[in-house]
Design an enzyme around this catalytic site. Structure first.
Site, PDB file in Angstrom:
ATOM      1  N   ARG A 167       0.849  -1.199   0.000  1.00 24.42           N
ATOM      2  CA  ARG A 167       0.000   0.000   0.000  1.00 24.42           C
ATOM      3  C   ARG A 167       0.876   1.238   0.000  1.00 24.42           C
ATOM      4  O   ARG A 167       1.779   1.356   0.838  1.00 24.42           O
ATOM      5  CB  ARG A 167      -0.851   0.046   1.281  1.00 24.42           C
ATOM      6  CG  ARG A 167      -2.002  -0.858   1.286  1.00 24.42           C
ATOM      7  CD  ARG A 167      -3.045  -0.466   2.304  1.00 24.42           C
ATOM      8  NE  ARG A 167      -2.563  -0.105   3.624  1.00 24.42           N
ATOM      9  CZ  ARG A 167      -3.365   0.262   4.613  1.00 24.42           C
ATOM     10  NH1 ARG A 167      -4.676   0.315   4.417  1.00 24.42           N
ATOM     11  NH2 ARG A 167      -2.877   0.561   5.787  1.00 24.42           N
ATOM     12  N   THR A 172      -1.512   7.467  -0.323  1.00 19.32           N
ATOM     13  CA  THR A 172      -2.804   7.313  -1.026  1.00 19.32           C
ATOM     14  C   THR A 172      -3.577   6.095  -0.519  1.00 19.32           C
ATOM     15  O   THR A 172      -4.772   5.980  -0.767  1.00 19.32           O
ATOM     16  CB  THR A 172      -2.572   7.115  -2.538  1.00 19.32           C
ATOM     17  OG1 THR A 172      -1.843   5.888  -2.715  1.00 19.32           O
ATOM     18  CG2 THR A 172      -1.776   8.260  -3.127  1.00 19.32           C
ATOM     19  N   ASP A 176       0.698  -3.531  12.085  1.00 26.70           N
ATOM     20  CA  ASP A 176       1.124  -3.887  10.732  1.00 26.70           C
ATOM     21  C   ASP A 176       1.454  -5.379  10.700  1.00 26.70           C
ATOM     22  O   ASP A 176       2.454  -5.822  11.281  1.00 26.70           O
ATOM     23  CB  ASP A 176       2.358  -3.053  10.342  1.00 26.70           C
ATOM     24  CG  ASP A 176       2.717  -3.265   8.886  1.00 26.70           C
ATOM     25  OD1 ASP A 176       2.948  -4.431   8.487  1.00 26.70           O
ATOM     26  OD2 ASP A 176       2.760  -2.293   8.130  1.00 26.70           O
ATOM     27  N   ASP A 229       4.981  -6.437   9.306  1.00 25.23           N
ATOM     28  CA  ASP A 229       6.085  -6.123  10.222  1.00 25.23           C
ATOM     29  C   ASP A 229       6.099  -7.077  11.418  1.00 25.23           C
ATOM     30  O   ASP A 229       7.173  -7.474  11.887  1.00 25.23           O
ATOM     31  CB  ASP A 229       5.959  -4.678  10.724  1.00 25.23           C
ATOM     32  CG  ASP A 229       6.425  -3.673   9.672  1.00 25.23           C
ATOM     33  OD1 ASP A 229       7.190  -4.068   8.773  1.00 25.23           O
ATOM     34  OD2 ASP A 229       6.014  -2.508   9.753  1.00 25.23           O
TER      35      ASP A 229
HETATM   36  C1  PRP Z   1      -1.110  -4.886   4.293  1.00 31.25           C
HETATM   37  C2  PRP Z   1      -1.938  -6.161   4.376  1.00 31.25           C
HETATM   38  C3  PRP Z   1      -2.767  -6.093   3.135  1.00 31.25           C
HETATM   39  C4  PRP Z   1      -3.029  -4.627   2.991  1.00 31.25           C
HETATM   40  C5  PRP Z   1      -4.410  -4.348   3.476  1.00 31.25           C
HETATM   41  O1  PRP Z   1      -0.062  -5.040   3.431  1.00 31.25           O
HETATM   42  O2  PRP Z   1      -1.173  -7.320   4.470  1.00 31.25           O
HETATM   43  O3  PRP Z   1      -2.126  -6.601   1.980  1.00 31.25           O
HETATM   44  O4  PRP Z   1      -2.078  -3.950   3.821  1.00 31.25           O
HETATM   45  O5  PRP Z   1      -4.760  -3.024   3.286  1.00 31.25           O
HETATM   46  P1  PRP Z   1      -5.902  -2.593   2.284  1.00 31.25           P
HETATM   47  O6  PRP Z   1      -7.082  -3.489   2.544  1.00 31.25           O
HETATM   48  O7  PRP Z   1      -6.162  -1.177   2.695  1.00 31.25           O
HETATM   49  O8  PRP Z   1      -5.387  -2.703   0.887  1.00 31.25           O
HETATM   50  P2  PRP Z   1       1.073  -3.915   3.233  1.00 31.25           P
HETATM   51  O9  PRP Z   1       0.685  -3.034   2.092  1.00 31.25           O
HETATM   52  O10 PRP Z   1       1.349  -3.258   4.540  1.00 31.25           O
HETATM   53  O11 PRP Z   1       2.297  -4.753   2.732  1.00 31.25           O
HETATM   54  P3  PRP Z   1       3.177  -5.878   3.487  1.00 31.25           P
HETATM   55  O12 PRP Z   1       2.305  -7.103   3.627  1.00 31.25           O
HETATM   56  O13 PRP Z   1       4.302  -6.070   2.555  1.00 31.25           O
HETATM   57  O14 PRP Z   1       3.603  -5.327   4.836  1.00 31.25           O
HETATM   58  N1  URA Z   2      -2.358  -3.489   6.926  1.00 24.63           N
HETATM   59  C1  URA Z   2      -1.941  -3.952   8.134  1.00 24.63           C
HETATM   60  O1  URA Z   2      -0.958  -4.694   8.202  1.00 24.63           O
HETATM   61  N2  URA Z   2      -2.614  -3.583   9.217  1.00 24.63           N
HETATM   62  C2  URA Z   2      -3.690  -2.795   9.165  1.00 24.63           C
HETATM   63  O2  URA Z   2      -4.291  -2.502  10.227  1.00 24.63           O
HETATM   64  C3  URA Z   2      -4.122  -2.320   7.905  1.00 24.63           C
HETATM   65  C4  URA Z   2      -3.436  -2.681   6.803  1.00 24.63           C
END
Ligand code: PRP
Ligand code: URA
Length: 208
Positions: A103, A107, A199, A202
């Site tokens: 994400r 945005t 997160d 993380d």
């Molecule tokens: C997180 C999560 C989803 C997304 C959800 O990933 O694992 O993929 O955010 O958010 P949304 O419903 O608003 O799209 P992130 O983009 O943080 O990436 P990561 O898994 O690499 O940490």
């Molecule tokens: N992605 C995450 O990992 N946590 C949240 O709460 C939302 C998006």
């Protein structure tokens, strides 16, 4: 399609552990895998079985088995891979595809960086994995990519979902059944699920 919420005391207990900010990476990762297995169990309730003949130590019998070759798991990178072990543990012969999305922090829109599927993905029941369904942008884009690739049967497993994400998924992909361990209250101004667990990526990979 209404989400199927896996509300159960054992799940609530496990959620309390992963929501706690003091839970370490090892335990967090293990429980994400355990909840994923339980979601998979629920998602398999309508699975088709074929009849085969076997011999028990006492006699021959007809019995039912799953055709594991009909399935593919597709984690959304990174956090979705944390759920993968839990599914492979129960359906070890499923094929695996990967979708890389992150994400944009300002945005909140998903940005694609990877897409790789098994070559016969169109014929499979595809189960998409992501622990967090927040705005729903990542889920909607991942499912759109799979449909553009010819996939017809898609289920989505998440651990924590926000009402905003559920609504977006239903509006864009009404044919996709969502299985989730719980629905939280809302999103905060940064697009994080509240109360949530922070997160997920993380916490699974220990990157913060
Ligand atoms: C997180 C999560 C989803 C997304 C959800 O990933 O694992 O993929 O955010 O958010 P949304 O419903 O608003 O799209 P992130 O983009 O943080 O990436 P990561 O898994 O690499 O940490
Ligand atoms: N992605 C995450 O990992 N946590 C949240 O709460 C939302 C998006």
């Amino acid at each position: 399609m209404q989400p199927i919420i896996l509300d159960n005391p054992l799940i609530r207990h496990k959620l309390s552990i992963i929501r706690n900010k003091n839970t370490g990476t090892k335990e967090f990762r293990e429980i994400i895998g355990e909840i994923a297995s339980l979601l998979c169990y629920k998602a398999m309730e309508d699975a088709k079985l074929k009849t085969i003949e076997i011999e028990t130590p006492l006699c021959k019998m007809e019995t039912e088995v799953l055709d594991e070759n009909e399935y593919a798991f597709v984690p959304i990178l990174r956090a979705g891979t944390g759920m993968l072990d839990g599914l492979i543990h129960v359906i070890p012969n499923a094929k695996i595809g990967h979708i890389g999305l992150y994400r944009n922090e300002e945005t909140l829109k998903p940005v694609k960086y990877y897409y790789k599927m098994p070559k016969d993905i169109q014929k499979r029941q595809v189960i998409v994995l992501d622990p967090m369904l927040a705005t729903g942008g990542s889920a909607v884009d991942a499912i759109t990519m799979l449909k553009e690739d010819g996939v017809k049967n898609i289920k989505f497993l998440s651990i924590i979902s926000a009402p905003e994400g559920i609504k977006k998924l239903e509006e864009n992909h009404p044919d996709v059944q969502l299985y989730t361990a719980c629905v939280d209250k809302s999103l905060n101004e940064f697009g994080y699920i509240v109360p949530g667990l922070g997160d997920a990526g993380d916490r699974i990979f220990g990157t913060k």
